[in-house]
Design a protein around this motif. Structure first.
Motif, PDB file in Angstrom:
ATOM      1  N   LEU A 536       0.438  -0.754  -0.050  1.00  0.00           N
ATOM      2  CA  LEU A 536      -0.307   0.202   0.193  1.00  0.00           C
ATOM      3  C   LEU A 536       0.898   1.391  -0.015  1.00  0.00           C
ATOM      4  O   LEU A 536       0.347   1.830   0.346  1.00  0.00           O
ATOM      5  CB  LEU A 536      -0.719   0.293   0.826  1.00  0.00           C
ATOM      6  CG  LEU A 536      -2.466  -0.927   1.245  1.00  0.00           C
ATOM      7  CD1 LEU A 536      -2.783  -1.030   2.682  1.00  0.00           C
ATOM      8  CD2 LEU A 536      -2.799  -1.137   0.534  1.00  0.00           C
ATOM      9  N   ALA A 537       2.055   1.103  -0.220  1.00  0.00           N
ATOM     10  CA  ALA A 537       3.174   2.093   0.397  1.00  0.00           C
ATOM     11  C   ALA A 537       2.786   3.220  -1.414  1.00  0.00           C
ATOM     12  O   ALA A 537       2.782   4.745  -0.927  1.00  0.00           O
ATOM     13  CB  ALA A 537       4.192   1.815  -0.367  1.00  0.00           C
ATOM     14  N   HIS A 538       1.750   2.770  -2.387  1.00  0.00           N
ATOM     15  CA  HIS A 538       1.856   4.141  -3.007  1.00  0.00           C
ATOM     16  C   HIS A 538       0.538   5.171  -2.808  1.00  0.00           C
ATOM     17  O   HIS A 538       0.337   5.973  -3.728  1.00  0.00           O
ATOM     18  CB  HIS A 538       1.459   3.501  -4.492  1.00  0.00           C
ATOM     19  CG  HIS A 538       0.272   2.199  -5.202  1.00  0.00           C
ATOM     20  ND1 HIS A 538       0.712   1.165  -3.818  1.00  0.00           N
ATOM     21  CD2 HIS A 538      -0.617   2.570  -5.325  1.00  0.00           C
ATOM     22  CE1 HIS A 538      -0.648   0.770  -4.056  1.00  0.00           C
ATOM     23  NE2 HIS A 538      -1.274   1.310  -4.399  1.00  0.00           N
ATOM     24  N   TYR A 539      -0.412   4.738  -1.562  1.00  0.00           N
ATOM     25  CA  TYR A 539      -1.192   5.801  -1.266  1.00  0.00           C
ATOM     26  C   TYR A 539      -1.271   6.367  -0.808  1.00  0.00           C
ATOM     27  O   TYR A 539      -1.279   7.550  -0.585  1.00  0.00           O
ATOM     28  CB  TYR A 539      -2.334   4.646  -0.482  1.00  0.00           C
ATOM     29  CG  TYR A 539      -3.202   3.596  -1.769  1.00  0.00           C
ATOM     30  CD1 TYR A 539      -4.074   4.847  -2.405  1.00  0.00           C
ATOM     31  CD2 TYR A 539      -2.405   2.427  -1.914  1.00  0.00           C
ATOM     32  CE1 TYR A 539      -4.831   3.364  -3.054  1.00  0.00           C
ATOM     33  CE2 TYR A 539      -3.522   0.930  -2.202  1.00  0.00           C
ATOM     34  CZ  TYR A 539      -4.615   1.805  -2.871  1.00  0.00           C
ATOM     35  OH  TYR A 539      -4.920   0.859  -4.255  1.00  0.00           O
ATOM     36  N   GLY A 540       0.093   6.520  -0.032  1.00  0.00           N
ATOM     37  CA  GLY A 540       0.725   7.809   0.724  1.00  0.00           C
ATOM     38  C   GLY A 540       0.695   7.635   2.495  1.00  0.00           C
ATOM     39  O   GLY A 540       0.251   6.621   2.764  1.00  0.00           O
ATOM     40  N   SER A 541       0.578   8.628   3.076  1.00  0.00           N
ATOM     41  CA  SER A 541       0.686   7.735   4.665  1.00  0.00           C
ATOM     42  C   SER A 541      -0.637   8.930   5.651  1.00  0.00           C
ATOM     43  O   SER A 541      -0.836   8.837   7.076  1.00  0.00           O
ATOM     44  CB  SER A 541       2.173   8.897   5.429  1.00  0.00           C
ATOM     45  OG  SER A 541       1.984   9.870   5.098  1.00  0.00           O
ATOM     46  N   SER A 542      -1.529   9.259   4.995  1.00  0.00           N
ATOM     47  CA  SER A 542      -2.353  10.113   5.545  1.00  0.00           C
ATOM     48  C   SER A 542      -3.963   9.195   5.237  1.00  0.00           C
ATOM     49  O   SER A 542      -5.589   9.759   5.011  1.00  0.00           O
ATOM     50  CB  SER A 542      -2.895  11.308   4.525  1.00  0.00           C
ATOM     51  OG  SER A 542      -2.960  10.958   3.766  1.00  0.00           O
ATOM     52  N   TYR A 543      -4.062   7.730   5.253  1.00  0.00           N
ATOM     53  CA  TYR A 543      -4.698   6.837   5.752  1.00  0.00           C
ATOM     54  C   TYR A 543      -5.054   5.414   6.444  1.00  0.00           C
ATOM     55  O   TYR A 543      -3.700   5.329   7.458  1.00  0.00           O
ATOM     56  CB  TYR A 543      -4.486   5.987   4.384  1.00  0.00           C
ATOM     57  CG  TYR A 543      -5.015   6.544   2.682  1.00  0.00           C
ATOM     58  CD1 TYR A 543      -6.759   7.042   2.880  1.00  0.00           C
ATOM     59  CD2 TYR A 543      -4.078   7.368   1.971  1.00  0.00           C
ATOM     60  CE1 TYR A 543      -6.538   7.855   1.231  1.00  0.00           C
ATOM     61  CE2 TYR A 543      -4.792   7.775   0.707  1.00  0.00           C
ATOM     62  CZ  TYR A 543      -5.801   8.348   0.783  1.00  0.00           C
ATOM     63  OH  TYR A 543      -6.483   8.773  -0.613  1.00  0.00           O
ATOM     64  N   LEU A 544      -6.313   5.643   6.950  1.00  0.00           N
ATOM     65  CA  LEU A 544      -6.101   5.058   7.760  1.00  0.00           C
ATOM     66  C   LEU A 544      -7.238   3.437   7.118  1.00  0.00           C
ATOM     67  O   LEU A 544      -7.817   3.703   6.229  1.00  0.00           O
ATOM     68  CB  LEU A 544      -7.441   4.858   8.796  1.00  0.00           C
ATOM     69  CG  LEU A 544      -7.484   4.322  10.066  1.00  0.00           C
ATOM     70  CD1 LEU A 544      -5.760   4.148  11.295  1.00  0.00           C
ATOM     71  CD2 LEU A 544      -8.589   4.465  11.231  1.00  0.00           C
ATOM     72  N   VAL A 545      -5.777   1.995   7.593  1.00  0.00           N
ATOM     73  CA  VAL A 545      -6.456   0.463   6.803  1.00  0.00           C
ATOM     74  C   VAL A 545      -7.299  -0.349   7.797  1.00  0.00           C
ATOM     75  O   VAL A 545      -7.360   0.013   8.504  1.00  0.00           O
ATOM     76  CB  VAL A 545      -5.491  -0.052   6.510  1.00  0.00           C
ATOM     77  CG1 VAL A 545      -6.123  -1.532   5.988  1.00  0.00           C
ATOM     78  CG2 VAL A 545      -4.564   0.368   5.869  1.00  0.00           C
ATOM     79  N   LEU A 546      -8.790  -0.800   7.503  1.00  0.00           N
ATOM     80  CA  LEU A 546      -9.965  -0.970   7.763  1.00  0.00           C
ATOM     81  C   LEU A 546      -9.462  -2.464   7.030  1.00  0.00           C
ATOM     82  O   LEU A 546      -9.541  -2.327   5.729  1.00  0.00           O
ATOM     83  CB  LEU A 546     -10.664  -0.494   8.389  1.00  0.00           C
ATOM     84  CG  LEU A 546     -11.191   0.228   9.154  1.00  0.00           C
ATOM     85  CD1 LEU A 546     -10.722   2.077   8.998  1.00  0.00           C
ATOM     86  CD2 LEU A 546     -12.121   0.918   9.511  1.00  0.00           C
ATOM     87  N   PHE A 547      -9.601  -4.021   8.133  1.00  0.00           N
ATOM     88  CA  PHE A 547      -9.757  -4.944   6.941  1.00  0.00           C
ATOM     89  C   PHE A 547     -10.342  -6.379   7.779  1.00  0.00           C
ATOM     90  O   PHE A 547     -10.350  -5.961   8.547  1.00  0.00           O
ATOM     91  CB  PHE A 547      -7.408  -5.327   7.398  1.00  0.00           C
ATOM     92  CG  PHE A 547      -7.107  -5.636   8.048  1.00  0.00           C
ATOM     93  CD1 PHE A 547      -6.910  -6.842   8.424  1.00  0.00           C
ATOM     94  CD2 PHE A 547      -6.461  -4.472   8.570  1.00  0.00           C
ATOM     95  CE1 PHE A 547      -6.682  -6.859   9.761  1.00  0.00           C
ATOM     96  CE2 PHE A 547      -5.942  -5.296   9.616  1.00  0.00           C
ATOM     97  CZ  PHE A 547      -6.157  -5.469  10.505  1.00  0.00           C
TER      98      PHE A 547
END
Length: 617
Positions: A536-547
């Motif tokens: 997921l590195a290409h999405y940047g750093s301003s996200y929260l991941v729910l999985f």
């Protein structure tokens, strides 16, 4: 045997052609009087090189006498032994000598083994008439005395002057220019010539500023040596003179510098090219019409200085350049204006054609608009009908589901309980279908609304954990464990809790449906923690991941782009076995986008899947 003879003959012919080609290569010794880095030297050298660069039959050897920085006798003392050592086995077909020092060196040593009986081509010589042109078989390019050539132009442009400050150095060339200038003034006794031949870089600015007479002009002939005989940068001196002058400056050097009015110009590059052309003709035995050739000259003048000294630009010689001239609207935007006129013409033509086309097609257009209106109305009615039907079905279905659950609890008859369970399961399935259809209709109508507020994901995921465990129990999969992995540092987020729960329940439902052994993991964390594991590195750093991660059947990587499409399933066998309409993941995708996020899936056939959603922080 014949083939061997053929190849031997071919080899001999090839060698003969190689020897012939080698024998036709002309060797040229090019000697420049000055040093590399001096602007005139570099221009002449570039001109010679450019002519021979595409001619493989010529080999040019370039040498610099360095006559500006060393006295001619001293330069000659070291230069001849240097040539003897470097070219002791060489024989040259022709010599090119640039400026007086180089030409004098060759002619004064005409019995020297490198120079003896070798034709000579010269350039940069302002007094070729003093050399033995016929006796020594000399051809070359004359460096025109710009003062002589410019004097009448100066008188024509600025007739009020009567004094000329003539700035020159004490080199051999400078002495020739000085003599020529004095001869010109002798023929015009009304004019005074003031020769300034002892100039220093440190004082030239104040010297030039002291020339204040209204009836005087400056002619910069070129200064390569200062009053002590030390070399100077000629172009730097020209710049200093031009920038500090208070009266008009005419010059063949300062025309590109701030402050100079202008003058005639003959470039060193043109000297070099013309000299190289003569050398080629001479070695090839081609006829040369005259001994001394005059290079082309061009007038270049500065518009602002013409205006400063009230000189009419129409008086300058025909074909001259006028630089720094203010552009008129037409000259500046001519191409743009012509282009715009062409475009306007084409647009007018297009408008006329469109008007005629529209007139002939008005009836068809009206029919098309009417058909489109009917199509839009039909689509709107269909969407409204689907939403209304879904809404009307939801109320009774909820009642059926609720009451069937109550009846199942109250009944003691096992057979009736089994029937009620069938009713409950199918009504629940139908209710979920109706809910999905309602969501799809709202999404397609762009009527889905999200209500963001502060949400505690830790509480939400505790509830999701219980629902996942209940779903497994209902499916008879108690042996599958459910784990919760959360990062409490990111539990508070602004989002629509209901829609997030809807997305995660769709993921959990699929995990329960397609997992037979192992475990299911649900959770959330910052993207930086999961970026490497989930790519997921290409999405940047301003996200929260729910999985939701499972150990189910998995999906082939090439099929993962299909799972979020509407009514799509990558394995029809499991659909028939477990049910499903292919709407849940598509709804999840659209809900995630409404929340400003994005869904993703990572899966491997036979090993399980990870379904997730990225929510902006």
């Amino acid at each position: 045997m014949k083939m061997q003879f053929f190849f031997v003959a071919l080899f001999i012919v090839q060698q003969l052609f190689s020897i012939n080609a080698l024998s036709e290569q002309y060797k040229i010794l090019y000697i420049n009087s000055y040093h590399s880095g001096y602007s005139w030297t570099d221009d002449v050298t570039d001109g010679v090189s450019s002519h021979f660069s595409e001619r493989d039959s010529f080999l040019v050897h370039t040498e610099f006498l360095d006559g500006l920085r060393h006295p001619p006798d001293e330069a000659e003392a070291w230069f001849l032994p240097y040539l003897a050592q470097k070219y002791q086995n060489a024989r040259f077909d022709i010599i090119i000598a640039s400026d007086n020092s180089a030409l004098d060196l060759v002619l004064n040593n005409d019995q020297y083994f490198l120079f003896k009986e070798v034709p000579v081509i010269f350039c940069g010589i302002s007094n070729p008439e003093v050399y033995p042109l016929e006796e020594r078989d000399l051809y070359g390019v004359k460096e025109v005395d710009m003062f002589v050539a410019s004097f009448d132009i100066m008188r024509h442009l600025y007739p009020d002057f009567s004094k000329v400050y003539f700035l020159v150095d004490r080199t051999v060339t400078g002495s020739v220019y000085r003599s020529s200038a004095e001869e010109v003034i002798q023929r015009h006794p009304d004019y005074e010539l003031v020769v300034v031949d002892s100039v220093y870089y440190e004082t030239v600015d104040s010297l030039v500023r002291s020339f204040l007479e209204e009836d005087a002009v400056i002619f910069y002939q070129g200064i390569n040596l200062d009053g002590a005989g030390d070399p100077l940068d000629n172009m730097a001196m020209a710049r200093m003179v031009s920038e500090n002058a208070r009266i008009p400056v005419f010059s063949s050097y300062a025309i590109d510098m701030a402050g100079a009015l202008g003058g005639l110009f003959s470039s060193g590059f043109e000297h070099g090219v013309l000299c190289a052309q003569l050398a080629e003709k001479r070695v090839k035995g081609l006829p040369i019409d005259q001994r001394v050739h005059i290079p082309p000259m061009e007038g270049i003048f500065d518009y602002s200085k013409l205006m400063k000294y009230n000189i009419n630009p129409d008086l300058i010689p025909l074909g001259s350049q006028i630089r720094n001239k203010p552009e008129t609207i037409w000259s500046r935007y001519r191409n743009l204006i012509i282009g715009n006129l062409v475009v306007i013409g084409l647009l007018l033509l297009s408008v006329i054609l469109l008007i005629r086309y529209n007139a002939s097609q008005s009836k068809a257009k009206a029919l098309l608009e009417k058909a489109m209106e009917k199509a839009y109305e039909s689509d709107r009615i269909k969407g409204a009908f689907l939403a209304n039907v879904s809404h009307e079905l939801r109320t009774p279905l909820n009642a059926i589901c609720g009451f069937s659950e109550l009846v199942k609890v109250e009944l003691e008859d096992s057979q009736l309980s089994e029937y009620v369970e069938v009713i409950h399961k199918n009504s629940d399935l139908l209710a979920r279908l109706v809910n999905d259809l309602l969501d799809i209709s709202l999404i397609d109508a762009d009527a889905m609304v999200v209500n963001k507020r502060n949400t505690n994901l830790e509480v939400l995921f505790a509830s999701l954990l219980q629902q996942a465990q209940s779903a497994l129990k209902i499916k008879g999969k108690d042996h599958i464990s459910v784990e919760l992995k959360i990062n409490s540092d990111y539990k508070n987020v602004s989002t629509d809790e209901f829609r997030v729960c809807q997305i995660m329940l769709n993921y959990i439902g699929n995990a329960v449906k397609y997992t037979e052994t192992g475990k299911i993991v649900i959770g959330f964390d910052h993207i930086s923690t999961l970026a490497n594991d989930l790519d997921l590195a290409h999405y940047g750093s301003s996200y929260l991941v729910l999985f939701v991660k499972d150990t189910g059947i998995g999906i082939d990587p090439e099929n993962t782009p299909l799972v979020f499409e509407r009514f799509r399933s990558v394995d029809s066998k499991y659909v028939s076995q477990h049910g499903g309409f292919g709407l849940g993941l598509n709804i999840s995708k659209n809900l995630a986008e409404l929340l400003g996020g994005e869904v993703f899936v990572r899966s491997e056939k036979g090993k399980g899947s990870v379904f997730g959603v990225l929510l902006p922080l």
